[in-house]
Design an enzyme around this catalytic site. Structure first.
Site, PDB file in Angstrom:
ATOM      1  N   ASP A 158      46.881 -10.294  26.032  1.00 31.91           N
ATOM      2  CA  ASP A 158      47.475  -9.271  26.885  1.00 31.91           C
ATOM      3  C   ASP A 158      48.111  -9.795  28.082  1.00 31.91           C
ATOM      4  OD1 ASP A 158      45.344 -10.016  27.808  1.00 31.91           O
ATOM      5  OD2 ASP A 158      44.799  -8.002  28.775  1.00 31.91           O
ATOM      6  N   ARG A 203      38.989   8.583  25.550  1.00 30.10           N
ATOM      7  CA  ARG A 203      38.863   7.553  24.221  1.00 30.10           C
ATOM      8  C   ARG A 203      37.675   8.276  23.226  1.00 30.10           C
ATOM      9  NH1 ARG A 203      42.074   3.717  26.255  1.00 30.10           N
ATOM     10  NH2 ARG A 203      41.544   2.725  28.189  1.00 30.10           N
ATOM     11  N   THR A 254      30.808   0.006  28.913  1.00 24.61           N
ATOM     12  CA  THR A 254      32.095  -0.576  28.949  1.00 24.61           C
ATOM     13  C   THR A 254      32.319  -1.256  30.381  1.00 24.61           C
ATOM     14  OG1 THR A 254      32.771   1.064  27.527  1.00 24.61           O
ATOM     15  CG2 THR A 254      34.591  -0.096  28.821  1.00 24.61           C
ATOM     16  N   GLU A 275      33.944  -6.505  22.981  1.00 21.38           N
ATOM     17  CA  GLU A 275      34.335  -5.219  23.094  1.00 21.38           C
ATOM     18  C   GLU A 275      35.367  -4.868  22.345  1.00 21.38           C
ATOM     19  OE1 GLU A 275      33.772  -3.663  27.398  1.00 21.38           O
ATOM     20  OE2 GLU A 275      35.136  -5.291  27.583  1.00 21.38           O
ATOM     21  N   GLU A 276      35.105  -3.563  21.925  1.00 23.87           N
ATOM     22  CA  GLU A 276      36.259  -3.053  20.858  1.00 23.87           C
ATOM     23  C   GLU A 276      37.583  -2.880  21.574  1.00 23.87           C
ATOM     24  OE1 GLU A 276      37.709   0.087  22.248  1.00 23.87           O
ATOM     25  OE2 GLU A 276      36.717  -0.051  23.864  1.00 23.87           O
ATOM     26  N   SER A 277      37.629  -3.117  22.806  1.00 24.73           N
ATOM     27  CA  SER A 277      38.906  -3.044  23.599  1.00 24.73           C
ATOM     28  C   SER A 277      39.600  -4.583  23.296  1.00 24.73           C
ATOM     29  CB  SER A 277      38.947  -2.619  24.803  1.00 24.73           C
ATOM     30  OG  SER A 277      37.747  -3.211  25.382  1.00 24.73           O
ATOM     31  N   SER A 337      46.114  -6.006  33.966  1.00 22.22           N
ATOM     32  CA  SER A 337      45.738  -6.448  32.477  1.00 22.22           C
ATOM     33  C   SER A 337      46.954  -6.075  31.588  1.00 22.22           C
ATOM     34  CB  SER A 337      44.603  -5.676  32.102  1.00 22.22           C
ATOM     35  OG  SER A 337      44.074  -5.976  30.734  1.00 22.22           O
ATOM     36  N   HIS A 338      46.651  -5.172  30.607  1.00 20.30           N
ATOM     37  CA  HIS A 338      47.501  -4.795  29.573  1.00 20.30           C
ATOM     38  C   HIS A 338      48.698  -3.691  30.099  1.00 20.30           C
ATOM     39  CE1 HIS A 338      44.140  -2.473  29.715  1.00 20.30           C
ATOM     40  NE2 HIS A 338      44.922  -1.415  29.201  1.00 20.30           N
ATOM     41  N   LYS A 397      36.137 -12.139  29.445  1.00 17.03           N
ATOM     42  CA  LYS A 397      36.840 -12.118  28.200  1.00 17.03           C
ATOM     43  C   LYS A 397      38.149 -13.217  27.950  1.00 17.03           C
ATOM     44  CE  LYS A 397      39.207  -7.922  28.066  1.00 17.03           C
ATOM     45  NZ  LYS A 397      38.575  -6.918  29.310  1.00 17.03           N
ATOM     46  N   ASP A 443      47.236 -10.495  31.366  1.00 17.88           N
ATOM     47  CA  ASP A 443      46.461 -11.453  32.056  1.00 17.88           C
ATOM     48  C   ASP A 443      45.652 -12.536  31.103  1.00 17.88           C
ATOM     49  OD1 ASP A 443      44.538  -9.355  31.190  1.00 17.88           O
ATOM     50  OD2 ASP A 443      43.414  -9.979  32.957  1.00 17.88           O
ATOM     51  N   LYS A 476      41.278  -7.812  41.757  1.00 15.15           N
ATOM     52  CA  LYS A 476      39.724  -7.715  41.503  1.00 15.15           C
ATOM     53  C   LYS A 476      39.311  -8.871  42.184  1.00 15.15           C
ATOM     54  CE  LYS A 476      39.417  -9.406  36.939  1.00 15.15           C
ATOM     55  NZ  LYS A 476      38.522  -9.400  35.610  1.00 15.15           N
ATOM     56  N   THR A 534      36.964   0.373  35.830  1.00 20.09           N
ATOM     57  CA  THR A 534      36.310  -0.545  34.929  1.00 20.09           C
ATOM     58  C   THR A 534      36.435  -1.996  35.256  1.00 20.09           C
ATOM     59  OG1 THR A 534      36.469   1.099  33.366  1.00 20.09           O
ATOM     60  CG2 THR A 534      36.031  -1.073  32.753  1.00 20.09           C
ATOM     61  N   ASP A 593      43.137 -12.010  28.848  1.00 14.13           N
ATOM     62  CA  ASP A 593      41.640 -12.031  28.508  1.00 14.13           C
ATOM     63  C   ASP A 593      41.633 -11.243  27.039  1.00 14.13           C
ATOM     64  OD1 ASP A 593      42.381  -9.656  29.522  1.00 14.13           O
ATOM     65  OD2 ASP A 593      40.684  -9.471  30.990  1.00 14.13           O
ATOM     66  N   ARG A 594      42.445 -10.491  26.630  1.00 13.42           N
ATOM     67  CA  ARG A 594      42.190  -9.812  25.299  1.00 13.42           C
ATOM     68  C   ARG A 594      43.051 -10.541  24.069  1.00 13.42           C
ATOM     69  NH1 ARG A 594      43.053  -3.375  26.161  1.00 13.42           N
ATOM     70  NH2 ARG A 594      41.669  -3.323  28.053  1.00 13.42           N
ATOM     71  N   ARG A 608      43.068  -0.728  40.233  1.00 17.08           N
ATOM     72  CA  ARG A 608      44.482  -0.576  39.560  1.00 17.08           C
ATOM     73  C   ARG A 608      45.216   0.487  39.959  1.00 17.08           C
ATOM     74  NH1 ARG A 608      42.882  -2.577  33.447  1.00 17.08           N
ATOM     75  NH2 ARG A 608      42.082  -4.416  34.015  1.00 17.08           N
TER      76      ARG A 608
HETATM   77  C1  G16 Z   1      39.002  -3.830  31.091  1.00 19.25           C
HETATM   78  C2  G16 Z   1      37.516  -4.119  31.094  1.00 19.25           C
HETATM   79  C3  G16 Z   1      36.992  -4.067  29.925  1.00 19.25           C
HETATM   80  C4  G16 Z   1      37.172  -2.549  29.262  1.00 19.25           C
HETATM   81  C5  G16 Z   1      38.570  -2.119  29.362  1.00 19.25           C
HETATM   82  C6  G16 Z   1      38.844  -0.893  28.889  1.00 19.25           C
HETATM   83  O1  G16 Z   1      39.591  -4.569  30.316  1.00 19.25           O
HETATM   84  O2  G16 Z   1      37.539  -5.454  31.667  1.00 19.25           O
HETATM   85  O3  G16 Z   1      35.582  -4.463  29.929  1.00 19.25           O
HETATM   86  O4  G16 Z   1      36.590  -2.419  27.915  1.00 19.25           O
HETATM   87  O5  G16 Z   1      39.081  -2.501  30.365  1.00 19.25           O
HETATM   88  O6  G16 Z   1      38.293  -0.029  29.757  1.00 19.25           O
HETATM   89  P1  G16 Z   1      38.496   1.598  29.774  1.00 19.25           P
HETATM   90  O7  G16 Z   1      38.040   1.933  28.453  1.00 19.25           O
HETATM   91  O8  G16 Z   1      37.640   2.145  30.939  1.00 19.25           O
HETATM   92  O9  G16 Z   1      39.842   1.779  29.952  1.00 19.25           O
HETATM   93  P2  G16 Z   1      41.024  -5.164  30.788  1.00 19.25           P
HETATM   94  O10 G16 Z   1      41.643  -6.260  29.857  1.00 19.25           O
HETATM   95  O11 G16 Z   1      41.981  -3.853  31.175  1.00 19.25           O
HETATM   96  O12 G16 Z   1      40.762  -5.870  32.132  1.00 19.25           O
END
Ligand code: G16
Length: 544
Positions: free
Chosen positions: A278, A497, A345, A364-366, A113-114, A377, A280, A126, A18, A282-283, A22
């Site tokens: 989070d 999910r 997503t 996004e919901e995330s 990320s998180h 983000k 990095d 990335k 996504t 962005d969240r 990772r």
């Molecule tokens: C990444 C993507 C987001 C996505 C999230 C969750 O976020 O940039 O667009 O919504 O992963 O993705 P998944 O549901 O596939 O785990 P981040 O903050 O992890 O870079």
């Protein structure tokens, strides 16, 4: 400059998910693993030769080593100049800001990320394109294809570079400029929000807030913005020192992982406002006193009130949300006569819409919210936007959201995650659902009448690219939905999910507890997918 050509051979599984590649740190530490992926970037992005590359990461374990490896390879591949965040640090939105501001040929961001950090935890890489956004699928796919054909990569043999002092140095024929990772980003924030009004809010002394940086990258950014530029009291930023292992925490700003912060908002004496970001940066998570704002609602509230912030005072062009995000934003778009887009997503799907000026806000919901100011983000941006709204509207967080529900109705929303599930069992579960799809429309599940059921596919309205298999949707009459997807960001087994949503127009029914109100839909979702039989899990691991 003596370029060293190192023989290598392809590794399996270097297809970005996504958001980039990772894997566990140990996977990245295998000889040539990181190098192969990086060489594939240089091989597919010809304009980096002689161009400018931005480089930084969230400071997690292995960040520094990876920065040094990439810098040597960049020099050996003819990059003209690298802009590197001091100490190897750049938050994801700050990297996007720098890529755009200096009109570079793109950037490499190091982050998982998180996901937790440390020798046994996760790492990620990335590539972001010159618009500052995550590589679209076609670019990632080209990089991935190249990883499958590599037999060598280029590097230099040089001593380790000092990453900690601002200024320019040479590495082979490349200039490495170590930059202040915070300044450009903080200036951009100052251009978007009403800093004078926010300063007055803090100066008043009655507004009490905390920002939890979770020992991740946003600490220095938040201290500069909140405490230095906006005059919030020292200590407003908690866990503000970035650590390689995030203090052994899980730098994911949600109710499950930011417990200490959530507790500070509880009770009559709870904070007025609390927020977290989070790994990095962005969240974001937004909290008021005894009140959690779902990311889906946050997007909708920001869209409805956007004109309160100077950067959006002329209104917004349109809104986009990822498919599993609740439809709260759609209602705002409809009321304001704006275009609204439903994308798969992944932040990369917003890029074309933002570049084309079709949307201004997206989310996004995330726990991701952002706008056209960068192409990622942006956690602190969302936090500042909220504080700007609180200062302008002179309402509490709860009052602001309840007022919103009264006007637009409430989209109750929850996400249930089943983590580290057996990958085959998860794939079989999704296949089972796909087989059910054709027979579902028109049937009743409990009190709900199925209106449509499909496997979400998206055609990008700007470049016509098509993305299929993006999640199973079951939509009911009245706007309720169940969505099932497998995460594309995990590093262990599969994460299922389940996203649930139901719409309530009646303000008298807006104060129900979410899990309780959604119980019937939750049970339908479990049964339909046969979650317990297929995964052995009776309950989700994380509920957000
Ligand atoms: C990444 C993507 C987001 C996505 C999230 C969750 O976020 O940039 O667009 O919504 O992963 O993705 P998944 O549901 O596939 O785990 P981040 O903050 O992890 O870079």
């Amino acid at each position: 400059m003596d370029v060293k050509i190192v023989a290598t051979r392809p590794f399996d599984g270097q297809r970005p998910g996504t958001s980039g590649l990772r894997k566990k740190v140990k996977v990245f530490q295998q000889p040539h693993y990181l190098e192969n992926f990086v060489q594939a970037i240089f091989d597919t992005r010809a304009d980096l030769a002689g161009g400018v590359l931005v480089l930084g990461g969230d400071g997690r374990y292995y960040n520094r080593q990876a920065i040094r490896i990439i810098l040597r390879m960049a020099a050996a591949n003819g990059v003209g100049k690298a802009l590197v965040g001091q100490g190897g640090i750049l938050s994801t939105p700050a990297a996007s800001c720098v890529i755009r501001k200096y009109e570079t040929q793109g950037g490499i961001i190091l982050s998982a990320s998180h996901n937790p950090g440390g020798p046994d935890e996760d790492f990620g890489i990335k590539f972001n394109t010159p618009n500052g956004g995550p590589a679209p699928e076609a670019v990632s796919e080209a990089i991935y294809e190249r990883t499958g054909k590599l037999d060598s990569y280029r590097t230099l043999e040089t001593p380790d570079l000092d990453l900690d002092h601002i200024g320019a140095v040479r590495l082979g024929e490349m200039t490495v400029e170590i930059i202040d990772p915070v300044a450009d980003y903080a200036d951009l924030m100052e251009s978007l929000f009403d800093f004078a009004a926010i300063r007055r809010l803090f100066a008043d002394g009655t507004f009490r807030m905390r920002f939890d940086a979770m020992h991740a990258v946003t600490g220095p950014y938040a201290v500069e913005l909140l405490e230095r530029r906006l005059g919030a009291p020292a200590g407003t930023v908690m866990n503000g020192v970035p650590l390689e292992d995030f203090g052994q925490g899980h730098p994911d700003p949600n109710l499950a992982h930011a417990k200490e912060l959530v507790a500070m908002t509880k009770g009559a004496d709870g904070l007025d406002f609390a927020a977290a970001s989070d790994g990095d940066g962005d969240r974001n998570m937004i909290l008021g006193r005894n009140f959690f704002v779902t990311p889906s609602d946050s997007l909708a509230v920001l869209a409805a009130n956007a004109r309160q912030a100077p950067g959006y005072k002329d209104g917004i062009a349109g809104i986009a949300r990822s498919m599993p995000t609740s439809q709260a934003a759609d209602r705002v778009a409809e009321a304001l006569g704006l275009e609204c887009f439903e994308t798969p997503t992944g932040w990369k799907f917003f890029g074309n819409l933002l570049d084309a000026g079709r949307i201004t806000l997206c989310g996004e919901e995330s726990f991701g919210t952002g706008s056209d100011h960068v192409r990622e983000k942006d956690g602190l941006w969302a936090v500042l936007f909220w504080i700007n709204l609180l200062a302008a509207r002179k309402l509490s967080v709860a009052e602001l959201v309840k007022e919103h529900w009264q006007r637009f109705g409430r989209n109750y929303y929850t996400r249930h995650d089943y983590e580290a599930v057996d990958a085959q069992a998860a794939a079989d579960l999704m296949d089972h659902l796909r087989r059910l799809l054709p027979g579902l429309p028109g049937t009743r599940l409990g009190d709900y009448q199925v209106e449509y059921a499909d496997d979400f596919a998206y055609t990008d309205p700007i470049d016509g690219s098509r993305s299929e298999g993006q999640g199973v949707r079951v939509g009911f009459q009245g706007g309720s939905r169940i969505v099932y997807r497998l995460s594309g960001t995990g590093t262990q087994g599969a994460t299922l999910r389940v996203y649930l949503e139901f719409f309530e127009a009646d303000a008298a029914r807006h104060d129900q507890e979410t899990q309780e109100a959604m119980r019937p839909l939750i049970l339908i979702a479990r049964e339909l997918a046969q979650i317990e039989t297929r995964t052995g899990r009776a309950e989700p691991d994380v509920i957000t």
